[in-house]
Motif scaffolding. Structure first.
Motif, short mmCIF file in Angstrom:
data_model
loop_
_atom_site.label_atom_id
_atom_site.label_comp_id
_atom_site.label_asym_id
_atom_site.label_seq_id
_atom_site.Cartn_x
_atom_site.Cartn_y
_atom_site.Cartn_z
N ALA A 164 143.92 74.63 -50.50
CA ALA A 164 143.87 75.73 -51.89
C ALA A 164 144.44 75.13 -53.13
O ALA A 164 145.47 74.21 -53.09
N ASN A 165 144.02 75.49 -54.19
CA ASN A 165 144.56 75.11 -55.47
C ASN A 165 145.58 75.76 -55.89
O ASN A 165 145.37 76.96 -55.81
N LYS A 166 146.64 75.26 -56.26
CA LYS A 166 147.89 76.01 -56.68
C LYS A 166 147.41 76.51 -58.28
O LYS A 166 147.27 75.62 -59.10
N LEU A 167 147.69 77.85 -58.44
CA LEU A 167 147.49 78.40 -59.67
C LEU A 167 148.47 79.59 -60.11
O LEU A 167 148.77 79.95 -59.31
N ASP A 168 148.57 79.79 -61.52
CA ASP A 168 149.44 80.68 -61.97
C ASP A 168 148.60 81.96 -62.19
O ASP A 168 147.89 81.92 -63.30
N ALA A 169 148.96 83.09 -61.70
CA ALA A 169 148.21 84.28 -62.00
C ALA A 169 148.46 84.60 -63.48
O ALA A 169 149.77 84.39 -63.95
N GLY A 170 147.60 85.15 -64.11
CA GLY A 170 147.47 85.35 -65.42
C GLY A 170 147.56 84.22 -66.63
O GLY A 170 147.50 84.62 -67.71
N ALA A 171 147.54 83.11 -66.14
CA ALA A 171 147.62 81.96 -66.98
C ALA A 171 146.35 81.53 -67.53
O ALA A 171 145.51 81.67 -67.10
N ALA A 172 146.11 80.77 -68.64
CA ALA A 172 145.32 80.19 -69.24
C ALA A 172 144.81 78.99 -68.47
O ALA A 172 145.69 78.52 -67.81
N HIS A 173 143.47 78.83 -68.08
CA HIS A 173 143.01 77.81 -67.29
C HIS A 173 141.80 77.32 -67.88
O HIS A 173 141.01 78.02 -68.50
N THR A 174 141.46 75.96 -67.85
CA THR A 174 140.05 75.36 -68.23
C THR A 174 139.39 75.21 -66.93
O THR A 174 139.54 74.50 -66.04
N PHE A 175 138.33 76.08 -66.91
CA PHE A 175 137.30 76.10 -65.63
C PHE A 175 136.34 74.79 -65.85
O PHE A 175 135.70 74.82 -66.89
N LYS A 176 135.86 73.92 -64.77
CA LYS A 176 134.97 72.87 -64.85
C LYS A 176 134.19 72.85 -64.06
O LYS A 176 134.53 73.27 -62.60
N TRP A 177 132.91 72.56 -64.22
CA TRP A 177 131.79 72.22 -63.29
C TRP A 177 131.10 71.21 -63.50
O TRP A 177 131.06 70.54 -64.84
N SER A 178 130.92 70.35 -62.66
CA SER A 178 130.07 68.81 -62.71
C SER A 178 128.61 69.35 -62.53
O SER A 178 128.06 69.82 -61.50
N MET A 179 127.61 68.64 -63.38
CA MET A 179 126.50 68.84 -63.62
C MET A 179 125.70 67.64 -63.39
O MET A 179 125.94 66.45 -63.74
N THR A 180 124.54 67.84 -62.56
CA THR A 180 123.57 66.72 -62.34
C THR A 180 122.29 67.04 -62.94
O THR A 180 121.52 66.11 -63.03
N ALA A 181 121.94 68.18 -63.10
CA ALA A 181 120.73 68.63 -63.85
C ALA A 181 121.12 69.87 -64.49
O ALA A 181 121.79 70.92 -64.28
N MET A 182 120.88 69.83 -65.96
CA MET A 182 121.37 70.91 -66.82
C MET A 182 120.05 71.82 -66.92
O MET A 182 119.10 71.66 -67.23
N HIS A 183 120.50 73.26 -66.93
CA HIS A 183 119.38 74.47 -66.90
C HIS A 183 119.66 75.27 -68.12
O HIS A 183 120.89 75.37 -68.35
N SER A 184 118.78 75.57 -68.57
CA SER A 184 119.13 76.91 -69.66
C SER A 184 120.08 77.84 -68.66
O SER A 184 119.44 78.49 -67.80
N THR A 185 120.91 78.48 -69.33
CA THR A 185 122.03 79.20 -68.69
C THR A 185 122.05 80.79 -69.19
O THR A 185 122.22 80.60 -70.80
N THR A 186 122.26 81.77 -68.47
CA THR A 186 122.53 83.02 -68.72
C THR A 186 124.04 83.09 -69.03
O THR A 186 124.55 83.62 -70.02
N ASP A 187 124.75 82.73 -67.89
CA ASP A 187 126.32 82.80 -68.00
C ASP A 187 126.84 82.35 -66.82
O ASP A 187 126.55 81.65 -65.86
N PHE A 188 128.38 81.90 -66.78
CA PHE A 188 128.95 81.25 -65.73
C PHE A 188 129.92 82.71 -65.57
O PHE A 188 130.54 83.41 -66.48
N SER A 189 129.96 83.18 -64.60
CA SER A 189 130.94 84.24 -63.83
C SER A 189 131.92 83.90 -62.70
O SER A 189 131.66 83.09 -61.88
N PHE A 190 133.19 84.58 -63.01
CA PHE A 190 133.98 84.18 -61.90
C PHE A 190 134.67 85.30 -61.36
O PHE A 190 135.27 86.41 -62.30
#
Length: 197
Positions: A97-123
């Motif tokens: 488990a990743n240790k995170l602080d609820a309500g805190a700012a966070h930088t979400f990261k994805w590693s890509m090996t092929a880039m696609h035209s994108t609608t969105d990222f949702s969490f």
């Protein structure tokens, strides 16, 4: 000449087998690295016994339209892809488990090996009281994403980052589901990250 033709045919056969096995194209795509996803933990050897995803963490692709459409309940973390079913195994709630602080700012990261035209990222995040020892279902998740990053058809870079705020009022063990929705295909990429607030 005959040997070269045979080798080419074998190579094509292996490529076709890879496409059949993973349920999508053999080229890679992307997965969440922060918070570290189950794919990331399998790819870097933190978790073993992950099957094909150890070599193809970027290929967890399934139908888009989540939560109204997309993978069936119980197969969400694998994108509904039988070739990556190990990602749906809750392992008794014992994924790292990743240790995170609820309500805190966070930088979400994805590693890509092929880039696609994108609608969105949702969490999405699990509801309070969900059972981490059971495969993920829609009923386990809060109904709306806590973060949605529109991309308006743009292609992400090889290392995509999105700034956002972690969900408020959460404590203990939870799961964050990241969904990368592709604009010009019928698919999306799914990535489950086990977290502890």
């Amino acid at each position: 000449m005959r040997k070269r033709i045979t080798a080419a045919a074998v190579g094509l056969g292996l490529g076709a087998a890879a496409m059949f096995f993973t349920g999508n194209s053999a080229q890679g795509h992307g997965f969440s690295t922060d918070p570290a996803s189950r794919q990331a933990n399998c790819a870097d050897g933190t978790v073993t016994g992950c099957g094909a995803v150890e070599n193809e963490p970027q290929s967890v692709e399934g139908p888009k339209g989540f939560p109204e459409a997309g993978p069936e309940d119980g197969s969400i973390c694998a994108g509904g892809n039988e070739g990556f079913k190990e990602l749906d195994d809750p392992r008794g709630g014992d994924w790292p488990a990743n240790k995170l602080d609820a309500g805190a700012a966070h930088t979400f990261k994805w590693s890509m090996t092929a880039m696609h035209s994108t609608t969105d990222f949702s969490f999405y995040v699990t509801k309070d009281g969900w059972d981490p020892a059971e495969p993920l279902t829609r009923a386990d998740l809060e109904p709306e994403p806590f973060l949605k990053v529109p991309m308006n058809g743009d292609k992400p870079p090889a290392e995509w980052t999105g700034e956002g705020k972690l969900p408020e009022g959460k404590s203990g063990r939870h799961l964050i589901l990241g969904v990368w929705t592709i604009a010009d295909t019928a698919n999306a990429f799914y990535s489950c990250s086990d977290v502890e607030f």
